[in-house]
Scaffold this active site. Structure first.
Site, PDB file in Angstrom:
ATOM      1  N   ASP A 198       1.573  39.858  25.395  1.00 16.13           N
ATOM      2  CA  ASP A 198       0.261  39.882  24.741  1.00 16.13           C
ATOM      3  C   ASP A 198       0.393  40.110  23.235  1.00 16.13           C
ATOM      4  OD1 ASP A 198      -1.254  39.674  27.202  1.00 16.13           O
ATOM      5  OD2 ASP A 198      -0.671  41.752  27.617  1.00 16.13           O
TER       6      ASP A 198
ATOM      7  N   HIS B  55     -11.559  48.978  10.421  1.00 13.93           N
ATOM      8  CA  HIS B  55     -11.256  50.056   9.479  1.00 13.93           C
ATOM      9  C   HIS B  55     -12.340  51.125   9.499  1.00 13.93           C
ATOM     10  CE1 HIS B  55      -8.354  47.440   6.941  1.00 13.93           C
ATOM     11  NE2 HIS B  55      -7.705  48.223   7.793  1.00 13.93           N
TER      12      HIS B  55
ATOM     13  N   HIS C 132      -1.453  52.285  12.938  1.00  9.54           N
ATOM     14  CA  HIS C 132      -2.651  51.685  12.321  1.00  9.54           C
ATOM     15  C   HIS C 132      -2.829  50.240  12.791  1.00  9.54           C
ATOM     16  CE1 HIS C 132      -5.516  50.841   8.928  1.00  9.54           C
ATOM     17  NE2 HIS C 132      -4.979  49.625   9.043  1.00  9.54           N
ATOM     18  N   GLU C 133      -1.738  49.468  12.692  1.00 15.42           N
ATOM     19  CA  GLU C 133      -1.822  48.039  13.063  1.00 15.42           C
ATOM     20  C   GLU C 133      -2.183  47.853  14.527  1.00 15.42           C
ATOM     21  OE1 GLU C 133      -1.359  47.420   9.300  1.00 15.42           O
ATOM     22  OE2 GLU C 133      -2.014  45.992  10.803  1.00 15.42           O
TER      23      GLU C 133
ATOM     24  N   HIS D 278      -5.769  47.900  15.226  1.00 16.16           N
ATOM     25  CA  HIS D 278      -6.403  46.583  15.040  1.00 16.16           C
ATOM     26  C   HIS D 278      -6.101  45.665  16.212  1.00 16.16           C
ATOM     27  CE1 HIS D 278      -7.763  47.398  11.050  1.00 16.16           C
ATOM     28  NE2 HIS D 278      -6.564  47.355  10.472  1.00 16.16           N
TER      29      HIS D 278
ATOM     30  N   ASP E   8      -1.132  39.943  17.794  1.00 16.35           N
ATOM     31  CA  ASP E   8       0.171  39.904  17.121  1.00 16.35           C
ATOM     32  C   ASP E   8       0.151  40.748  15.857  1.00 16.35           C
ATOM     33  OD1 ASP E   8       1.290  36.492  17.930  1.00 16.35           O
ATOM     34  OD2 ASP E   8       0.782  38.235  19.168  1.00 16.35           O
TER      35      ASP E   8
ATOM     36  N   HIS F 118      -0.097  43.414   8.851  1.00 16.84           N
ATOM     37  CA  HIS F 118      -1.414  43.001   9.367  1.00 16.84           C
ATOM     38  C   HIS F 118      -1.325  42.742  10.857  1.00 16.84           C
ATOM     39  CE1 HIS F 118      -0.034  38.905   7.585  1.00 16.84           C
ATOM     40  NE2 HIS F 118       0.204  38.846   8.868  1.00 16.84           N
TER      41      HIS F 118
ATOM     42  N   HIS G 102       4.904  33.059   6.467  1.00 11.01           N
ATOM     43  CA  HIS G 102       5.596  33.261   7.748  1.00 11.01           C
ATOM     44  C   HIS G 102       4.876  32.604   8.923  1.00 11.01           C
ATOM     45  CE1 HIS G 102       2.924  36.735   7.110  1.00 11.01           C
ATOM     46  NE2 HIS G 102       2.727  36.695   8.408  1.00 11.01           N
TER      47      HIS G 102
ATOM     48  N   GLU H 267       9.008  45.518   2.274  1.00 12.94           N
ATOM     49  CA  GLU H 267       8.885  46.972   2.108  1.00 12.94           C
ATOM     50  C   GLU H 267      10.173  47.610   2.609  1.00 12.94           C
ATOM     51  OE1 GLU H 267       6.304  47.525   0.535  1.00 12.94           O
ATOM     52  OE2 GLU H 267       5.106  45.768   1.057  1.00 12.94           O
TER      53      GLU H 267
ATOM     54  N   ASP I 126       3.234  39.685   0.372  1.00 13.07           N
ATOM     55  CA  ASP I 126       3.177  39.678  -1.100  1.00 13.07           C
ATOM     56  C   ASP I 126       4.350  40.393  -1.756  1.00 13.07           C
ATOM     57  OD1 ASP I 126       0.649  42.365  -1.105  1.00 13.07           O
ATOM     58  OD2 ASP I 126       2.633  42.186  -0.206  1.00 13.07           O
ATOM     59  N   GLY I 127       5.482  40.544  -1.051  1.00 12.65           N
ATOM     60  CA  GLY I 127       6.603  41.256  -1.672  1.00 12.65           C
ATOM     61  C   GLY I 127       6.396  42.754  -1.590  1.00 12.65           C
TER      62      GLY I 127
HETATM   63  C1  LIG Z   1       0.430  50.918  -0.072  1.00 13.49           C
HETATM   64  N1  LIG Z   1      -0.370  49.790   0.310  1.00 13.49           N
HETATM   65  C2  LIG Z   1      -1.552  49.953   0.908  1.00 13.49           C
HETATM   66  O1  LIG Z   1      -2.063  51.041   1.182  1.00 13.49           O
HETATM   67  C3  LIG Z   1      -2.250  48.651   1.271  1.00 13.49           C
HETATM   68  N2  LIG Z   1      -2.849  48.763   2.598  1.00 13.49           N
HETATM   69  C4  LIG Z   1      -2.258  48.123   3.616  1.00 13.49           C
HETATM   70  O2  LIG Z   1      -1.252  47.446   3.525  1.00 13.49           O
HETATM   71  C5  LIG Z   1      -3.011  48.210   4.946  1.00 13.49           C
HETATM   72  C6  LIG Z   1      -2.143  48.851   5.999  1.00 13.49           C
HETATM   73  C7  LIG Z   1      -1.894  50.374   5.775  1.00 13.49           C
HETATM   74  C8  LIG Z   1      -3.203  51.157   5.881  1.00 13.49           C
HETATM   75  C9  LIG Z   1      -0.876  50.905   6.742  1.00 13.49           C
HETATM   76  C10 LIG Z   1      -3.362  46.774   5.316  1.00 13.49           C
HETATM   77  N3  LIG Z   1      -4.077  46.778   6.583  1.00 13.49           N
HETATM   78  O3  LIG Z   1      -5.326  47.279   6.611  1.00 13.49           O
HETATM   79  C11 LIG Z   1      -3.518  46.348   7.706  1.00 13.49           C
HETATM   80  O4  LIG Z   1      -4.122  46.460   8.803  1.00 13.49           O
HETATM   81  C12 LIG Z   1      -3.322  48.272   0.212  1.00 13.49           C
HETATM   82  C13 LIG Z   1      -4.453  49.318   0.177  1.00 13.49           C
HETATM   83  C14 LIG Z   1      -2.673  48.171  -1.152  1.00 13.49           C
HETATM   84  C15 LIG Z   1      -3.909  46.904   0.632  1.00 13.49           C
HETATM   85 ZN   LIG Z   2       1.271  37.347   9.632  1.00  9.13          ZN
HETATM   86 ZN   LIG Z   3      -5.847  47.828   8.563  1.00  6.49          ZN
END
Ligand SMILES: CNC(=O)[C@@H](NC(=O)[C@H](CC(C)C)CN(O)C=O)C(C)(C)C
Ligand SMILES: [Zn+2]
Ligand SMILES: [Zn+2]
Length: 163
Positions: free
Chosen positions: A60, A130, A120-121, A124, A96, A85, A70, A103, A77-78
């Site tokens: 699943d 959120h 967190h993921e 979702h 998925d 996500h 990807h 990172e 974004d590097g």
């Molecule tokens: C350090 N960078 C951040 O805090 C970034 N936040 C995230 O990458 C979120 C994941 C974290 C909360 C684990 C993206 N997200 O919501 C996935 O479901 C930014 C806030 C910069 C987007």
């Molecule tokens: Zn993806």
């Molecule tokens: Zn999130």
């Protein structure tokens, strides 16, 4: 991000399978395995859900470490910026979960804590959106200090409202 416009709001079963595809080289494989399992168990302990690891392609929830473009509409974004996500529940890409391998993934306080981000993921991937509450695991910005008490009361209430 949670791409809520893509999938349904919840799974129609309580036993979900997951498969780990591409790994990160930041951690030993069995460390990734156990952190992913721990992140799922955070939600299993707070709900009626059960997660079973699978090695077949029709799991699943597919869990992968990838970079930049990807294969979906959401290239990473590097370093820094977007960390990961997950797609809402549903067939195919639903559930998925992708981690940005640009990172530095760790099991501790340095870099990005995989347990915290995965929990967190997976929220979702189970259908949660959120939260505006900074104490919630589903708050949209990363905070490593959270690794102690992962779920807030709000998170427990929300997952049980869904399943
Ligand atoms: C350090 N960078 C951040 O805090 C970034 N936040 C995230 O990458 C979120 C994941 C974290 C909360 C684990 C993206 N997200 O919501 C996935 O479901 C930014 C806030 C910069 C987007
Ligand atoms: Zn993806
Ligand atoms: Zn999130």
């Amino acid at each position: 991000e949670e791409y809520s416009h893509l999938q349904g709001t919840r799974w129609n079963k309580n036993i979900l399978t997951y498969r780990i595809g591409r790994y990160t080289r930041d951690l030993l494989r069995n460390t990734v395995d156990s952190l992913v399992e721990s992140a799922f168990s955070v939600w299993a302990r707070a709900s009626s859900l059960t997660f079973v690891r699978s090695h077949t392609r029709n799991a699943d929830i597919m869990v992968e470490f990838v970079t930049y473009e990807h294969g979906d509409l959401y290239p990473f974004d590097g370093p820094r910026g977007s960390l990961a996500h997950a797609f809402k529940p549903g067939p195919g890409v639903g559930g998925d979960t992708h981690f940005d391998d640009a990172e530095y993934w760790t099991a501790g306080e340095t870099g990005m804590n995989l347990l915290v981000v995965a929990a967190h993921e997976f929220g979702h991937a189970l259908g949660l959106k959120h939260s505006r509450n900074p104490d919630s695991l589903m708050y949209p910005t990363y905070r490593s200090s959270r690794s102690a008490n992962l779920l807030s009361i709000e998170d427990v209430v929300n997952i049980n409202a869904l399943y």
